[in-house]
Design an enzyme around this catalytic site. Structure first.
Site, PDB file in Angstrom:
ATOM      1  N   ASP A  43     -43.141 -80.131 -30.467  1.00 37.09           N
ATOM      2  CA  ASP A  43     -44.052 -79.285 -31.249  1.00 37.09           C
ATOM      3  C   ASP A  43     -45.005 -78.531 -30.315  1.00 37.09           C
ATOM      4  O   ASP A  43     -45.792 -77.698 -30.748  1.00 37.09           O
ATOM      5  CB  ASP A  43     -44.791 -80.077 -32.333  1.00 37.09           C
ATOM      6  CG  ASP A  43     -45.642 -81.203 -31.776  1.00 37.09           C
ATOM      7  OD1 ASP A  43     -45.618 -81.435 -30.541  1.00 37.09           O
ATOM      8  OD2 ASP A  43     -46.326 -81.873 -32.575  1.00 37.09           O
ATOM      9  N   SER A  44     -44.880 -78.787 -29.001  1.00 38.21           N
ATOM     10  CA  SER A  44     -45.559 -77.958 -28.007  1.00 38.21           C
ATOM     11  C   SER A  44     -45.134 -76.503 -28.164  1.00 38.21           C
ATOM     12  O   SER A  44     -45.790 -75.596 -27.638  1.00 38.21           O
ATOM     13  CB  SER A  44     -45.247 -78.442 -26.586  1.00 38.21           C
ATOM     14  OG  SER A  44     -43.850 -78.590 -26.409  1.00 38.21           O
ATOM     15  N   ASP A  82     -39.231 -83.010 -32.577  1.00 36.70           N
ATOM     16  CA  ASP A  82     -40.530 -83.558 -32.981  1.00 36.70           C
ATOM     17  C   ASP A  82     -40.740 -83.412 -34.473  1.00 36.70           C
ATOM     18  O   ASP A  82     -40.420 -82.369 -35.062  1.00 36.70           O
ATOM     19  CB  ASP A  82     -41.661 -82.775 -32.280  1.00 36.70           C
ATOM     20  CG  ASP A  82     -42.214 -83.514 -31.078  1.00 36.70           C
ATOM     21  OD1 ASP A  82     -42.017 -84.737 -30.971  1.00 36.70           O
ATOM     22  OD2 ASP A  82     -42.863 -82.851 -30.238  1.00 36.70           O
ATOM     23  N   LYS A 112     -38.682 -87.437 -33.103  1.00 37.65           N
ATOM     24  CA  LYS A 112     -39.767 -88.103 -32.360  1.00 37.65           C
ATOM     25  C   LYS A 112     -41.031 -88.010 -33.201  1.00 37.65           C
ATOM     26  O   LYS A 112     -41.288 -86.973 -33.815  1.00 37.65           O
ATOM     27  CB  LYS A 112     -39.972 -87.435 -30.993  1.00 37.65           C
ATOM     28  CG  LYS A 112     -41.192 -87.993 -30.232  1.00 37.65           C
ATOM     29  CD  LYS A 112     -41.186 -87.600 -28.758  1.00 37.65           C
ATOM     30  CE  LYS A 112     -41.793 -86.253 -28.466  1.00 37.65           C
ATOM     31  NZ  LYS A 112     -43.175 -86.053 -28.907  1.00 37.65           N
ATOM     32  N   GLU A 114     -45.360 -89.283 -33.213  1.00 42.70           N
ATOM     33  CA  GLU A 114     -46.472 -89.792 -32.402  1.00 42.70           C
ATOM     34  C   GLU A 114     -47.160 -90.945 -33.125  1.00 42.70           C
ATOM     35  O   GLU A 114     -47.385 -90.864 -34.331  1.00 42.70           O
ATOM     36  CB  GLU A 114     -47.488 -88.657 -32.161  1.00 42.70           C
ATOM     37  CG  GLU A 114     -46.908 -87.490 -31.382  1.00 42.70           C
ATOM     38  CD  GLU A 114     -47.926 -86.362 -31.159  1.00 42.70           C
ATOM     39  OE1 GLU A 114     -49.111 -86.527 -31.518  1.00 42.70           O
ATOM     40  OE2 GLU A 114     -47.517 -85.315 -30.623  1.00 42.70           O
ATOM     41  N   GLU A 181     -47.248 -90.567 -22.595  1.00 40.41           N
ATOM     42  CA  GLU A 181     -47.871 -89.344 -22.083  1.00 40.41           C
ATOM     43  C   GLU A 181     -49.275 -89.641 -21.554  1.00 40.41           C
ATOM     44  O   GLU A 181     -50.096 -90.254 -22.256  1.00 40.41           O
ATOM     45  CB  GLU A 181     -47.937 -88.280 -23.200  1.00 40.41           C
ATOM     46  CG  GLU A 181     -48.579 -86.972 -22.725  1.00 40.41           C
ATOM     47  CD  GLU A 181     -48.388 -85.793 -23.679  1.00 40.41           C
ATOM     48  OE1 GLU A 181     -47.671 -85.926 -24.685  1.00 40.41           O
ATOM     49  OE2 GLU A 181     -48.978 -84.735 -23.378  1.00 40.41           O
TER      50      GLU A 181
HETATM   51  O1  KIV Z   1     -44.222 -81.521 -27.835  1.00 39.50           O
HETATM   52  C1  KIV Z   1     -43.865 -81.849 -26.680  1.00 39.50           C
HETATM   53  O2  KIV Z   1     -43.488 -81.005 -25.844  1.00 39.50           O
HETATM   54  C2  KIV Z   1     -43.936 -83.255 -26.323  1.00 39.50           C
HETATM   55  C3  KIV Z   1     -43.752 -83.604 -24.872  1.00 39.50           C
HETATM   56  C4  KIV Z   1     -44.945 -83.214 -24.111  1.00 39.50           C
HETATM   57  C5  KIV Z   1     -43.415 -85.034 -24.694  1.00 39.50           C
HETATM   58  O3  KIV Z   1     -44.150 -84.072 -27.143  1.00 39.50           O
END
Ligand code: KIV
Length: 276
Positions: A43-44, A82, A112, A114, A181
């Site tokens: 989600d970056s 994510d 994924k 969090e 992280e």
């Molecule tokens: O969203 C992302 O890019 C991430 C990585 C930094 C692990 O979760």
């Protein structure tokens, strides 16, 4: 050979795993062809692709759109997507519905999310529904406001213990892997030893079972200050700037396009003469 959750499990203690973020077809294809084990549609993308100040505005539709493009470019890498902010925090049924869309429409092979023990009911339900889950502990960017900024996590004994407990809880809930992280290297090493699933570090030292980086960071695409843990493996931003500037110069001066970039008419005069 296709990377799967089995590849991840089997790699622990034998071979380091590689993961990079990916958000589009062409980049995913290059990474896949170079043998990267997993592509993370992080989600970056809210920050590096869409220009948001954080990851909080990213929607499920954004993730599906980018994940489907990445999946089309990945034939051997495992595609992990994510779950964006508020797509799994509300309830277990909503988590299942949203993860189901990432798998069905985005063609992700794992999701994924969090957070630690608090989200284990969601992790268990996903695993029961045959959706592989990668956990994410330490600096969890969706909690940026609760954490008071982007900071290294697990520095006190209590915070370190909580991270270890959360890692064990996620393993117990059925997560197949775990991102750590911005965690002190010694703590990440200890967590990696204590759990049987592979840890993937980003700012968590060399003793994790694998590493992940945001590709725009590792290729120096942005001018903004990168965090300490980023190593620049290329200067793609500089190369792109130079190419854009050269293109602008050549178009303005009329040197591009040149003869070799043009299509020709076999009998130019005959065709052009007939035009009225
Ligand atoms: O969203 C992302 O890019 C991430 C990585 C930094 C692990 O979760």
């Amino acid at each position: 050979m296709k990377n799967t959750v089995i590849t991840f499990r089997q790699a622990k203690g034998r071979e380091k795993l590689t993961m990079l973020t990916a958000y589009d077809y062409s980049t995913a294809r290059l990474m896949d062809q170079e043998g990267i084990n997993a592509l993370l549609v992080g989600d970056s993308l809210g920050m590096v692709m869409l220009g948001h100040p954080d990851t909080l505005s990213v929607t499920l539709e954004d993730m599906i759109h980018h994940c489907a493009a990445v999946a089309r470019g990945a034939s051997s890498a495992l595609v992990v997507c994510d779950m964006p902010f508020m797509s799994y925090q509300v309830s277990v049924p909503e988590t299942l519905r949203n993860a189901g869309r990432l798998i069905r429409e985005g063609r992700a092979q794992a999701v994924k999310l969090e957070g630690g023990a608090h989200f284990c009911p969601q992790v268990r339900a996903l695993v029961r529904a045959s959706i592989p889950v990668m956990g994410h502990l330490g600096l969890t960017p969706q909690s940026v406001h609760a954490l008071g900024g982007y900071k290294v996590q697990g520095k006190s004994a209590a915070a370190a213990q909580k991270l270890l407990d959360d890692a064990r809880a996620l393993e117990d809930a059925g997560a197949f892997s775990l991102v750590l992280e911005c965690v002190p290297a010694a703590l990440a090493a200890r967590i990696s030893r204590e759990i049987s699933i592979p840890t993937i570090g980003i700012g968590a030292g060399p003793d994790c079972d694998g590493q992940v980086l945001v590709w725009q960071d590792m290729l120096g695409l942005c001018d903004t200050l990168a965090p300490k843990f980023v190593k620049r493996f290329g200067a793609v931003g500089q190369a792109m700037r130079a190419a854009f500037a050269a293109y602008a110069r050549e178009v303005k001066s009329g040197t591009f396009p040149a003869q070799e970039h043009c299509y020709s008419l076999e009998d130019e005069a005959a065709v052009l003469e007939k035009l009225y």
